[in-house]
Write a protein that holds these residues in place. Structure first.
Motif, short mmCIF file in Angstrom:
data_model
loop_
_atom_site.label_atom_id
_atom_site.label_comp_id
_atom_site.label_asym_id
_atom_site.label_seq_id
_atom_site.Cartn_x
_atom_site.Cartn_y
_atom_site.Cartn_z
N GLY A 50 0.68 -1.01 0.05
CA GLY A 50 0.14 0.05 -0.11
C GLY A 50 1.03 1.26 0.09
N LEU A 51 0.11 2.48 -0.37
CA LEU A 51 1.12 3.70 -0.63
C LEU A 51 0.29 4.40 0.38
N SER A 52 1.07 5.19 1.13
CA SER A 52 0.45 6.36 2.05
C SER A 52 1.49 7.15 2.39
N SER A 53 1.01 7.95 3.33
CA SER A 53 1.96 9.32 3.62
C SER A 53 2.46 9.39 5.25
N GLU A 54 3.51 10.34 5.10
CA GLU A 54 3.90 10.48 6.46
C GLU A 54 4.45 12.18 6.56
N TYR A 55 4.55 12.64 7.81
CA TYR A 55 4.97 14.00 7.91
C TYR A 55 5.83 13.92 9.42
N GLU A 70 13.56 12.22 15.80
CA GLU A 70 12.58 12.63 14.88
C GLU A 70 11.00 12.36 15.47
N LEU A 71 10.04 13.16 15.04
CA LEU A 71 8.70 12.86 15.59
C LEU A 71 7.84 12.74 14.40
N ASN A 72 7.38 11.69 13.99
CA ASN A 72 6.82 11.21 12.71
C ASN A 72 5.73 10.74 12.90
N PHE A 73 4.42 11.49 12.18
CA PHE A 73 3.12 10.97 12.12
C PHE A 73 2.82 10.34 10.73
N VAL A 74 2.72 9.07 10.91
CA VAL A 74 2.94 8.16 9.82
C VAL A 74 1.30 7.21 9.60
N ASN A 75 1.07 7.02 8.25
CA ASN A 75 0.09 6.28 7.79
C ASN A 75 0.71 5.04 7.08
#
Length: 197
Positions: A50-55, A70-75
Motif C-alpha cells: 500500500g502507498l500512504s503518507s508521513e509527516y 524525529e517525531l513522525n506522524f505515519v500512515n
C-alpha cells in the motif's frame, strides 16, 4: 520497563555525538510517502503493498557524526484478505495511523557537488504507537493492532539545492496484529523531502 530500556539504548547512541566540542543543531520538517507490506502471516491469505503518507519534524545534532531524533506522524496502508473476516475473500485496505519516534545515528560525508551535497548515511531504532485504524471491511479494529511496535530503520539522505531527500527502509520487529497466532511484521520503504529552518 520497555520504555526505560529503550531510553537507555537511545542515550548510548547519543553520547558520542554530544561529546563533540561544538555540536551543531539543525531543525527541520519533511513530508513523504511510504510503501508498506506485511511479512508472511498465517492469518493473512493475501496482501498487497500500500502507498500512504508521513509527516515529520526533526533535530539533527552534530556535523560529520550526528544524532537525529524525529517525531513522525505515519500512515501505513496494506490491502488484505484475512482468514477470519466476516465476508470471505473480500479484499480491503487496512490503514493504521501511528506516532513514531526514531533516533538515527549517522555519518555525513564531505561531498559537495553541483547538485547533490551533504550525503548522509544513518540507522537507528524507532518506537511506534498505533493511534487509530480506518474503517475497513476485513474486521480489523484498533483493539486488534499492537499498541507498541518497534523497528530498525536505515538509509541515506542528501541535499538538493534547498531541499533534502531521505530514502529509508523500516523493518518492524513487532507483529502488526496482536492475535497470538499472528507473525506478520511491517516492512516499509519511505521517500521524504524536507527543509531545514
Amino acid at each position: 520497563m520497555k520504555h526505560l530500556i529503550l531510553a537507555c539504548f537511545l542515550l548510548a547512541f547519543a553520547v558520542p555525538v554530544f561529546g563533540q566540542d561544538e555540536p551543531h543543531l539543525r531543525i527541520g520538517a519533511k513530508v513523504g510517502i511510504n510503501f508498506y507490506q506485511l511479512s508472511s502471516d498465517d492469518l493473512v491469505m493475501d496482501d498487497d503493498t500500500g502507498l500512504s503518507s508521513e509527516y515529520s519534524v526533526y533535530g539533527r545534532i552534530g556535523e560529520t557524526f550526528f544524532v537525529q531524533p524525529e517525531l513522525n506522524f505515519v500512515n501505513h496502508k496494506t490491502h488484505l484478505i484475512t482468514r477470519n473476516q466476516t465476508t470471505p475473500n473480500e479484499r480491503d485496505a487496512l490503514l493504521v495511523r501511528y506516532l513514531r519516534v526514531p533516533v538515527y545515528l549517522g555519518y555525513q560525508t564531505g561531498y559537495d557537488g553541483p547538485i547533490i551535497s551533504r550525503v548522509r548515511f544513518m540507522a537507528g531504532p524507532s518506537y511506534s504507537f498505533a493511534l487509530s485504524v480506518a474503517d475497513n471491511n476485513i474486521d480489523i479494529e484498533r483493539k486488534d493492532i499492537h499498541n507498541s511496535q518497534f523497528a530498525l530503520n536505515g538509509g541515506l539522505a542528501f541535499e538538493v539545492w534547498v531541499l533534502h531527500l531521505d530514502l529509508l527502509y523500516h523493518h518492524y520487529i513487532t507483529s502488526l496484529l496482536n492475535d497470538g497466532r499472528s507473525e506478520g511484521k511491517g516492512r516499509a520503504f519511505s521517500v521524504a523531502a524536507g527543509i531545514n529552518f
